[in-house]
Design a protein around this motif. Structure first.
Motif, PDB file in Angstrom:
ATOM      1  N   THR A   1      -2.254   0.978 -16.087  1.00 34.73           N
ATOM      2  CA  THR A   1      -2.087   0.166 -14.956  1.00 34.73           C
ATOM      3  C   THR A   1      -1.739   1.185 -13.643  1.00 34.73           C
ATOM      4  O   THR A   1      -1.331   1.988 -13.768  1.00 34.73           O
ATOM      5  CB  THR A   1      -1.116  -0.866 -14.799  1.00 34.73           C
ATOM      6  OG1 THR A   1       0.218  -0.270 -15.153  1.00 34.73           O
ATOM      7  CG2 THR A   1      -1.421  -1.846 -16.157  1.00 34.73           C
ATOM      8  N   ARG A   2      -2.160   0.439 -12.606  1.00 32.10           N
ATOM      9  CA  ARG A   2      -1.834   1.074 -11.142  1.00 32.10           C
ATOM     10  C   ARG A   2      -1.438   0.166 -10.064  1.00 32.10           C
ATOM     11  O   ARG A   2      -1.745  -0.984 -10.129  1.00 32.10           O
ATOM     12  CB  ARG A   2      -3.341   1.695 -10.624  1.00 32.10           C
ATOM     13  CG  ARG A   2      -3.054   2.531  -9.242  1.00 32.10           C
ATOM     14  CD  ARG A   2      -4.268   3.416  -9.138  1.00 32.10           C
ATOM     15  NE  ARG A   2      -4.250   4.509 -10.131  1.00 32.10           N
ATOM     16  CZ  ARG A   2      -5.464   5.289 -10.451  1.00 32.10           C
ATOM     17  NH1 ARG A   2      -6.342   5.148  -9.642  1.00 32.10           N
ATOM     18  NH2 ARG A   2      -5.219   6.332 -11.338  1.00 32.10           N
ATOM     19  N   LEU A   3      -0.084   0.505  -9.364  1.00 33.69           N
ATOM     20  CA  LEU A   3       0.351  -0.347  -8.356  1.00 33.69           C
ATOM     21  C   LEU A   3      -0.685  -0.098  -7.145  1.00 33.69           C
ATOM     22  O   LEU A   3      -1.145   0.833  -6.720  1.00 33.69           O
ATOM     23  CB  LEU A   3       1.643   0.447  -8.083  1.00 33.69           C
ATOM     24  CG  LEU A   3       2.505  -0.453  -7.272  1.00 33.69           C
ATOM     25  CD1 LEU A   3       2.757  -1.543  -7.927  1.00 33.69           C
ATOM     26  CD2 LEU A   3       3.929   0.388  -6.801  1.00 33.69           C
ATOM     27  N   SER A   4      -1.013  -1.311  -6.890  1.00 38.86           N
ATOM     28  CA  SER A   4      -1.873  -1.580  -5.404  1.00 38.86           C
ATOM     29  C   SER A   4      -1.249  -2.723  -4.617  1.00 38.86           C
ATOM     30  O   SER A   4      -1.391  -3.745  -4.916  1.00 38.86           O
ATOM     31  CB  SER A   4      -3.190  -2.064  -5.877  1.00 38.86           C
ATOM     32  OG  SER A   4      -4.049  -2.337  -4.969  1.00 38.86           O
ATOM     33  N   GLY A   5      -0.405  -2.088  -3.733  1.00 44.49           N
ATOM     34  CA  GLY A   5       0.248  -3.108  -2.735  1.00 44.49           C
ATOM     35  C   GLY A   5       1.391  -3.831  -3.859  1.00 44.49           C
ATOM     36  O   GLY A   5       2.147  -3.231  -4.329  1.00 44.49           O
ATOM     37  N   PRO A   6       1.303  -5.200  -3.528  1.00 42.27           N
ATOM     38  CA  PRO A   6       2.391  -5.925  -4.322  1.00 42.27           C
ATOM     39  C   PRO A   6       2.084  -6.009  -5.740  1.00 42.27           C
ATOM     40  O   PRO A   6       2.701  -6.720  -6.415  1.00 42.27           O
ATOM     41  CB  PRO A   6       2.436  -7.284  -3.607  1.00 42.27           C
ATOM     42  CG  PRO A   6       1.134  -7.421  -2.997  1.00 42.27           C
ATOM     43  CD  PRO A   6       0.607  -5.997  -2.672  1.00 42.27           C
ATOM     44  N   ASP A   7       0.867  -5.734  -6.116  1.00 35.47           N
ATOM     45  CA  ASP A   7       0.130  -5.899  -7.396  1.00 35.47           C
ATOM     46  C   ASP A   7       0.034  -4.970  -8.414  1.00 35.47           C
ATOM     47  O   ASP A   7       0.102  -3.881  -7.992  1.00 35.47           O
ATOM     48  CB  ASP A   7      -1.099  -6.832  -7.284  1.00 35.47           C
ATOM     49  CG  ASP A   7      -1.164  -8.129  -6.436  1.00 35.47           C
ATOM     50  OD1 ASP A   7      -0.003  -8.697  -6.636  1.00 35.47           O
ATOM     51  OD2 ASP A   7      -2.066  -8.389  -5.692  1.00 35.47           O
ATOM     52  N   VAL A   8      -0.310  -5.139  -9.496  1.00 41.90           N
ATOM     53  CA  VAL A   8      -0.690  -4.135 -10.575  1.00 41.90           C
ATOM     54  C   VAL A   8      -2.132  -4.339 -10.747  1.00 41.90           C
ATOM     55  O   VAL A   8      -2.521  -5.645 -10.973  1.00 41.90           O
ATOM     56  CB  VAL A   8       0.344  -3.910 -11.750  1.00 41.90           C
ATOM     57  CG1 VAL A   8      -0.241  -3.560 -12.898  1.00 41.90           C
ATOM     58  CG2 VAL A   8       1.893  -3.534 -11.489  1.00 41.90           C
ATOM     59  N   VAL A   9      -2.806  -3.408 -11.128  1.00 42.64           N
ATOM     60  CA  VAL A   9      -4.481  -3.543 -11.363  1.00 42.64           C
ATOM     61  C   VAL A   9      -4.507  -3.135 -12.929  1.00 42.64           C
ATOM     62  O   VAL A   9      -4.011  -1.753 -12.899  1.00 42.64           O
ATOM     63  CB  VAL A   9      -5.334  -2.968 -10.344  1.00 42.64           C
ATOM     64  CG1 VAL A   9      -6.691  -2.966 -10.859  1.00 42.64           C
ATOM     65  CG2 VAL A   9      -4.954  -3.525  -9.012  1.00 42.64           C
TER      66      VAL A   9
ATOM     67  N   ARG B   1      -5.869  -8.226 -11.713  1.00 40.18           N
ATOM     68  CA  ARG B   1      -4.484  -7.815 -10.867  1.00 40.18           C
ATOM     69  C   ARG B   1      -3.252  -9.029 -11.449  1.00 40.18           C
ATOM     70  O   ARG B   1      -3.517  -9.949 -11.810  1.00 40.18           O
ATOM     71  CB  ARG B   1      -4.718  -8.217  -9.476  1.00 40.18           C
ATOM     72  CG  ARG B   1      -5.558  -7.383  -8.822  1.00 40.18           C
ATOM     73  CD  ARG B   1      -5.933  -7.844  -7.455  1.00 40.18           C
ATOM     74  NE  ARG B   1      -5.004  -7.520  -6.536  1.00 40.18           N
ATOM     75  CZ  ARG B   1      -4.766  -6.198  -5.952  1.00 40.18           C
ATOM     76  NH1 ARG B   1      -5.917  -5.438  -6.103  1.00 40.18           N
ATOM     77  NH2 ARG B   1      -3.933  -5.887  -4.961  1.00 40.18           N
ATOM     78  N   ALA B   2      -2.001  -8.365 -11.247  1.00 39.30           N
ATOM     79  CA  ALA B   2      -0.791  -9.028 -11.612  1.00 39.30           C
ATOM     80  C   ALA B   2       0.202  -8.890 -10.663  1.00 39.30           C
ATOM     81  O   ALA B   2       0.301  -7.695 -10.216  1.00 39.30           O
ATOM     82  CB  ALA B   2      -0.513  -9.074 -13.066  1.00 39.30           C
ATOM     83  N   PRO B   3       1.083  -9.615 -10.275  1.00 46.66           N
ATOM     84  CA  PRO B   3       2.143  -9.466  -9.387  1.00 46.66           C
ATOM     85  C   PRO B   3       2.974  -8.329  -9.895  1.00 46.66           C
ATOM     86  O   PRO B   3       3.659  -8.649 -10.861  1.00 46.66           O
ATOM     87  CB  PRO B   3       2.810 -10.806  -9.124  1.00 46.66           C
ATOM     88  CG  PRO B   3       1.798 -11.680  -9.308  1.00 46.66           C
ATOM     89  CD  PRO B   3       0.981 -11.208 -10.576  1.00 46.66           C
ATOM     90  N   ALA B   4       3.372  -7.341  -9.265  1.00 46.13           N
ATOM     91  CA  ALA B   4       4.326  -6.105  -9.647  1.00 46.13           C
ATOM     92  C   ALA B   4       5.550  -6.643 -10.200  1.00 46.13           C
ATOM     93  O   ALA B   4       6.077  -6.217 -11.201  1.00 46.13           O
ATOM     94  CB  ALA B   4       4.296  -5.261  -8.839  1.00 46.13           C
ATOM     95  N   HIS B   5       6.143  -7.747  -9.595  1.00 45.13           N
ATOM     96  CA  HIS B   5       7.616  -8.140  -9.867  1.00 45.13           C
ATOM     97  C   HIS B   5       7.576  -8.802 -11.138  1.00 45.13           C
ATOM     98  O   HIS B   5       8.712  -9.023 -11.706  1.00 45.13           O
ATOM     99  CB  HIS B   5       8.140  -9.076  -8.668  1.00 45.13           C
ATOM    100  CG  HIS B   5       7.513 -10.444  -8.666  1.00 45.13           C
ATOM    101  ND1 HIS B   5       6.257 -10.520  -7.875  1.00 45.13           N
ATOM    102  CD2 HIS B   5       7.829 -11.435  -9.163  1.00 45.13           C
ATOM    103  CE1 HIS B   5       6.051 -11.933  -8.048  1.00 45.13           C
ATOM    104  NE2 HIS B   5       6.830 -12.357  -8.679  1.00 45.13           N
ATOM    105  N   ALA B   6       6.398  -9.542 -11.585  1.00 44.54           N
ATOM    106  CA  ALA B   6       6.520 -10.087 -12.803  1.00 44.54           C
ATOM    107  C   ALA B   6       6.144  -9.627 -13.989  1.00 44.54           C
ATOM    108  O   ALA B   6       5.838 -10.181 -15.034  1.00 44.54           O
ATOM    109  CB  ALA B   6       5.679 -11.546 -12.449  1.00 44.54           C
TER     110      ALA B   6
END
Length: 264
Positions: free
Chosen positions: A115-123, A143-148
């Motif tokens: 996965t890769r961090l993209s803004g506030p999300d993970v792709v 995409r999924a919210p990075a904090h979750a």
């Protein structure tokens, strides 16, 4: 769609208006995978329907968007898929990760991801399926919210608190009853990730799914993470620790490959 629209409203002065609008259309259509009408797109982008209609016609003609049989709702076109595929094929980390993910999936028997961090999300960039009949759902490009999600926590833990705050989209979305949304609780989780070396989410992104992740580290030129996910019913404490060790070793192997590539 609201977060994408908010970003669209922050257009930089140097942007070319028509190009910016075309990109905003792609971002909106790609955010949720749903078909959107001209009115919905215009409202989200805060532009006149008459101006947007010409942009959509051009994008449709070049294969970037498709329109349904009624001619009223738009979705991403085949050209978007072709370009996304080309991105993955040209990405060095994705290419290097293939054998590492294969070996991790074989060792654990569970679903593994890059996965890769993209803004506030993970792709999700790459995936290997679980060998079990009971599996979690994920797909490359989602995409999924990075904090979750564990990969997001693993990557966020690399940054100072101020940078974490800047990267996330506040207030944090609560996807399940277990999703951590309070700043203090998230900060405590990230501190634990730094000490332990791996991140965990248990039902925070998807109920009944546990995920373990290890970041490759920004020092290796990549905001990426390796993760392993499985139904919580298969992941007691001992199994989770075994998976964490396997993911840590896989991340180390991939870091080594990336370092060697940089030396050539």
């Amino acid at each position: 769609m609201e977060s994408v629209a908010a970003e669209a409203g922050e257009r930089k002065p140097e942007e070319v208006k028509s190009a910016a609008r075309a990109l905003e259309v792609l971002e909106l259509l790609g955010a949720g995978g749903a078909r959107l009408s001209l009115a919905e797109l215009a409202s989200a982008m805060r532009v006149p329907k008459s101006s947007l209609h010409a942009v959509l016609r051009t994008m449709e003609g070049r294969g970037w968007v498709d329109v349904d049989a009624a001619g009223t709702r738009y979705s991403l076109g085949l050209k978007a898929l072709m370009t996304g595929t080309a991105y993955l094929e040209g990405d060095d980390v994705v290419s290097l990760a293939g054998p590492v993910l294969d070996a991790l999936a074989e060792e654990t028997g569970e679903a593994v991801h890059l996965t890769r961090l993209s803004g506030p999300d993970v792709v999700y960039l790459a995936k290997r399926e679980s060998r079990h009949a009971l599996r979690m759902y994920s797909a490359v490009g989602l995409r999924a919210p990075a904090h979750a999600i564990a990969p997001g926590k693993a990557m966020l833990a690399q940054y100072e608190p101020g940078e974490v705050d800047r990267r996330l989209s506040w207030p944090l979305e609560k996807l399940t009853p277990d999703t951590v949304t309070e700043p203090a609780e998230l900060a405590a989780q990230l501190a634990e990730v730094r000490l332990r070396g791996w991140a965990l989410d248990d039902g925070e992104n998807s109920p009944g799914v546990l995920c373990v992740a290890v970041a490759l580290g920004a020092e290796h030129g990549s905001g990426d993470a390796v993760s392993c996910s499985a139904p919580s019913s298969r992941m007691d404490t001992r199994r989770t620790e075994e998976i964490a060790l396997a993911v840590t070793e896989a991340a180390h192997s991939l870091r080594t490959l990336i370092k060697r590539l940089g030396q050539h």
